[in-house]
Motif scaffolding. Structure first.
Motif, short mmCIF file in Angstrom:
data_model
loop_
_atom_site.label_atom_id
_atom_site.label_comp_id
_atom_site.label_asym_id
_atom_site.label_seq_id
_atom_site.Cartn_x
_atom_site.Cartn_y
_atom_site.Cartn_z
N PHE A 59 2.96 -76.59 67.41
CA PHE A 59 4.07 -77.08 66.59
C PHE A 59 4.19 -78.60 66.71
CE2 PHE A 59 8.39 -78.07 65.40
CZ PHE A 59 8.45 -77.43 64.17
N VAL A 60 3.94 -79.14 67.88
CA VAL A 60 3.93 -80.60 68.04
C VAL A 60 2.84 -81.21 67.18
CG1 VAL A 60 3.51 -82.48 69.69
CG2 VAL A 60 4.97 -80.55 70.33
N MET A 61 1.69 -80.55 67.11
CA MET A 61 0.60 -81.05 66.27
C MET A 61 1.02 -81.03 64.79
SD MET A 61 -1.44 -81.70 68.64
CE MET A 61 -2.22 -81.18 70.14
N ILE A 62 1.71 -79.96 64.37
CA ILE A 62 2.19 -79.88 62.99
C ILE A 62 3.16 -81.02 62.71
CG2 ILE A 62 3.62 -78.49 61.43
CD1 ILE A 62 2.27 -76.00 62.73
N HIS A 63 4.02 -81.31 63.66
CA HIS A 63 4.95 -82.43 63.51
C HIS A 63 4.18 -83.74 63.34
CE1 HIS A 63 7.48 -85.71 65.14
NE2 HIS A 63 8.42 -85.12 64.42
N GLU A 64 3.15 -83.94 64.14
CA GLU A 64 2.36 -85.16 64.04
C GLU A 64 1.68 -85.28 62.68
OE1 GLU A 64 2.36 -87.56 66.91
OE2 GLU A 64 4.08 -86.23 66.75
N THR A 65 1.19 -84.15 62.15
CA THR A 65 0.54 -84.20 60.84
C THR A 65 1.55 -84.53 59.74
OG1 THR A 65 0.78 -81.82 60.41
CG2 THR A 65 -1.26 -82.56 61.50
N ALA A 66 2.80 -84.10 59.89
CA ALA A 66 3.83 -84.41 58.90
C ALA A 66 4.04 -85.92 58.79
CB ALA A 66 5.15 -83.72 59.26
N HIS A 67 3.87 -86.61 59.89
CA HIS A 67 4.04 -88.07 59.91
C HIS A 67 2.71 -88.82 59.73
CE1 HIS A 67 8.28 -88.14 60.93
NE2 HIS A 67 8.07 -87.17 61.79
N ARG A 68 1.67 -88.07 59.39
CA ARG A 68 0.32 -88.64 59.22
C ARG A 68 -0.13 -89.40 60.46
NH1 ARG A 68 -0.37 -90.88 53.05
NH2 ARG A 68 0.41 -89.03 52.02
N LEU A 69 0.05 -88.77 61.60
CA LEU A 69 -0.34 -89.40 62.87
C LEU A 69 -1.61 -88.80 63.47
CD1 LEU A 69 3.17 -89.94 64.46
CD2 LEU A 69 1.62 -91.66 63.49
N VAL A 70 -2.27 -87.94 62.69
CA VAL A 70 -3.58 -87.44 63.13
C VAL A 70 -4.65 -88.22 62.37
CG1 VAL A 70 -5.09 -85.43 63.32
CG2 VAL A 70 -2.62 -85.17 63.66
N PHE A 71 -4.54 -88.22 61.05
CA PHE A 71 -5.44 -89.00 60.20
C PHE A 71 -4.60 -89.92 59.31
CE2 PHE A 71 -7.72 -84.99 60.99
CZ PHE A 71 -8.90 -85.48 61.53
N LYS A 72 -5.22 -90.94 58.76
CA LYS A 72 -4.50 -91.85 57.86
C LYS A 72 -4.24 -91.20 56.50
CE LYS A 72 -6.25 -96.10 59.90
NZ LYS A 72 -7.03 -97.31 59.71
N ARG A 73 -5.17 -90.34 56.07
CA ARG A 73 -5.07 -89.74 54.74
C ARG A 73 -4.31 -88.42 54.78
NH1 ARG A 73 -10.47 -88.89 53.30
NH2 ARG A 73 -9.78 -88.24 51.24
#
Length: 165
Positions: A59-73
């Motif tokens: 769920f933390v990873m999902i949160h990070e993806t919502a803010h585009r903090l895994v990849f730029k695109r």
């Protein structure tokens, strides 16, 4: 920040998070396979420990993806979020992203902030420790129905706080 400007290097997308996500999903699949033929109490104990820890991490990873903090695109973040939601009981990565970003844009605006409880929900729970414990137990249900209250953002208001009626 003035004393430690090197901290700025830690801010921003981190593609390594994708591999952590893939590893945690793989861990959950392997652990599920390992306990599939075990007694019920072993399954419950492993689900409560390993499963809950892994689910929270995803769920933390999902949160990070919502803010585009895994990849730029955007698309690689969405795909990472979908991967992270695979082992979850209610996969809601895409809808979470939509309502979570709206929460950041309109914090505290009852009609637009899905993280605010319903008014009846707050009255129901009140200050009772027992009711708060029950509320936490049922929190996923409350969280799932809150988007029904949240109104769509009218064009031209993103980033501006609407006036409350």
């Amino acid at each position: 920040m003035r004393r430690h400007p090197e901290i700025r290097e830690l801010i921003g997308p981190n593609p390594a998070t994708f591999w952590w996500t893939a590893g945690i999903v793989a861990l959950q699949i392997v652990v599920a396979w390992l306990v599939a033929d075990q007694r019920w109490w072993v399954v419950v104990a492993v689900a409560y420990t390993v499963g809950a820890f892994a689910d929270h991490a995803l769920f933390v990873m999902i949160h990070e993806t919502a803010h585009r903090l895994v990849f730029k695109r955007r698309v690689p973040n969405i795909l990472t979020a979908l991967l992270a939601s695979l082992p979850q009981v209610f996969p809601g990565a895409v809808s979470f992203s939509k309502y979570h970003l709206k929460h950041h844009a309109f914090q505290g605006v009852y009609e637009l902030d899905g993280d605010l409880p319903f008014r009846w929900e707050a009255r129901l729970v009140g200050r009772s420790p027992l009711r708060k414990a029950l509320w936490l137990l049922l929190f996923p249900i409350f969280q799932a129905i809150r988007p029904w209250r949240v109104k769509e953002v009218p064009c031209g208001t993103v980033g501006r706080r609407p006036t409350s009626p």
